[in-house]
Enzyme design. Structure first.
Site, PDB file in Angstrom:
ATOM      1  N   CYS A   1      23.515  63.847  -5.047  1.00 29.11           N
ATOM      2  CA  CYS A   1      24.871  63.897  -5.598  1.00 29.11           C
ATOM      3  C   CYS A   1      25.585  62.723  -4.956  1.00 29.11           C
ATOM      4  O   CYS A   1      25.984  62.790  -3.800  1.00 29.11           O
ATOM      5  CB  CYS A   1      25.565  65.214  -5.258  1.00 29.11           C
ATOM      6  SG  CYS A   1      27.280  65.237  -5.831  1.00 29.11           S
TER       7      CYS A   1
ATOM      8  N   CYS B   1      29.484  63.542  -4.143  1.00 30.03           N
ATOM      9  CA  CYS B   1      29.870  64.490  -3.078  1.00 30.03           C
ATOM     10  C   CYS B   1      28.625  65.190  -2.565  1.00 30.03           C
ATOM     11  O   CYS B   1      27.807  64.546  -1.918  1.00 30.03           O
ATOM     12  CB  CYS B   1      30.940  65.478  -3.540  1.00 30.03           C
ATOM     13  SG  CYS B   1      30.553  66.405  -5.005  1.00 30.03           S
ATOM     14  N   SER B   2      28.464  66.468  -2.819  1.00 27.79           N
ATOM     15  CA  SER B   2      27.283  67.150  -2.300  1.00 27.79           C
ATOM     16  C   SER B   2      26.903  68.303  -3.219  1.00 27.79           C
ATOM     17  O   SER B   2      26.489  69.349  -2.768  1.00 27.79           O
ATOM     18  CB  SER B   2      27.562  67.668  -0.891  1.00 27.79           C
ATOM     19  OG  SER B   2      28.728  68.479  -0.923  1.00 27.79           O
ATOM     20  N   CYS B   3      27.091  68.123  -4.529  1.00 22.37           N
ATOM     21  CA  CYS B   3      26.747  69.168  -5.498  1.00 22.37           C
ATOM     22  C   CYS B   3      25.267  69.499  -5.363  1.00 22.37           C
ATOM     23  O   CYS B   3      24.423  68.606  -5.226  1.00 22.37           O
ATOM     24  CB  CYS B   3      27.070  68.719  -6.919  1.00 22.37           C
ATOM     25  SG  CYS B   3      28.851  68.570  -7.189  1.00 22.37           S
TER      26      CYS B   3
END
Lengths: 108, 216
Positions: free
Chosen positions: B119, B122-124
């Site tokens: 991702c 972000c950090s999906c």
């Protein structure tokens, strides 16, 4: 314009999977839990893209913040924006909490 | 908005890559804000202390076993595998997983293609299946380089993909999460679904590792 979050393709350092594992601390889990509860169908007080908008608003500070502190800042700004609590209420509460935590830490 | 200059650049956290004690306390400014926000939310009746406690408990219980069970089922049940690949959300619902409000896209590794998930923004991550993402997944280094030099990243994970095999990188977003369906290793033809699930690692479902079979 490239925002601070838009990292794809930029030069960066190596990934060391052995070192870069990290079990979240209890404090980090509390932030994680708050965010998940605010996202959930019961509340729907925040959405992922809203949280991201707030984190990206940090600008260059985005990279200075540890991961969960970015989340915390996003939660706090979102709740202010949505009128869940006011800046005055937050300031007042922070003063009270800070005094309590300082006393607690001195006693540690 | 209040001022947002962090007053703590010391090494307590993940972004400098140093492991920390799990009971480490954060800088007082950050702990103050977290405690204040949490207490206000509780006082306003938005969330309860018990809900936070239960959410943390669930976090602690959720590992990657669920993902491993889903992969093992796909290996032994071709109908399930087809459902998983065509309509991931509906297929994982059979395991009690609710992906909403996001969608799940499952991508299959084959002899010709290796898939890897990132991702960049972000950090999906498919948290409903794999729990909290590993720290390296959230780091700048992984996010920045995965889309430009995935093979170098794979090497850092000790994973080598033959030159003639294509590497496809999938960039997650707020509404869409990816899960890699790794290849079933050779030599496991007579293994049970439970035995197979034991083989499936978290990293193989993110696509930074392969799964080694017996004797490999």
């Amino acid at each position: 314009m490239r925002g601070p979050q838009d990292l794809g393709g930029l030069p960066a350092g190596p990934v060391d999977p052995a070192v870069h594992e990290h079990v979240p601390t209890h404090w980090e889990k509390r932030i994680d839990a708050m965010m998940m509860l605010l996202f959930d169908p019961k509340r729907r007080l925040a959405r992922v893209d809203e949280s991201r908008r707030m984190q990206e608003a940090l600008g260059e500070d985005y990279h200075k913040y540890p991961y969960y502190e970015r989340w915390l800042q996003a939660i706090s700004w979102l709740m202010l924006e949505k009128g869940v609590f006011s800046q005055e209420e937050l300031d007042e509460k922070q003063r009270e909490v800070r005094a309590r935590l300082e006393a607690e830490r001195r006693g540690m | 908005m209040s001022d947002h200059h962090p007053d703590h650049m010391h090494a307590t956290h993940t972004h400098d890559g140093k492991p920390i004690q799990n009971d480490d306390r954060p800088p007082i400014k950050a702990e103050t804000l977290e405690t204040a926000v949490r207490e206000l939310l509780i006082e306003k009746g938005v969330i309860s202390a018990e809900e936070i406690h239960r959410a943390i408990e669930m976090m602690d219980e959720k590992g990657t076993e669920l993902g491993a069970r889903i992969v093992a089922r796909a290996w032994v049940d071709d109908d399930f595998k087809q459902r998983l690949l065509s309509e991931g959300d509906a297929a994982v619902r059979e395991f009690g997983v609710d992906m909403r409000p996001t969608e799940l896209c499952v991508i299959e590794n084959t002899d010709d293609v290796h898939n890897m998930v990132v991702c960049t923004l972000c950090s999906c991550y498919p948290r409903a299946i794999l729990g909290i993402p590993p720290a390296w997944y959230k780091r700048r280094d992984y996010r920045a380089r995965a889309v430009r030099e995935p093979r170098s990243i794979l090497t850092e994970f000790g994973t080598s993909i033959p030159e003639d095999k294509q590497v496809r990188v999938h960039d997650s977003n707020a509404d869409l999460r990816y899960l890699v369906l790794p290849q079933r290793p050779a030599g496991t033809e007579d293994w049970s679904e439970e035995q197979l699930a034991e083989l499936v690692s978290r990293d193989s479902m993110i696509g930074v590792a392969d799964i080694r079979g017996p004797g490999e």
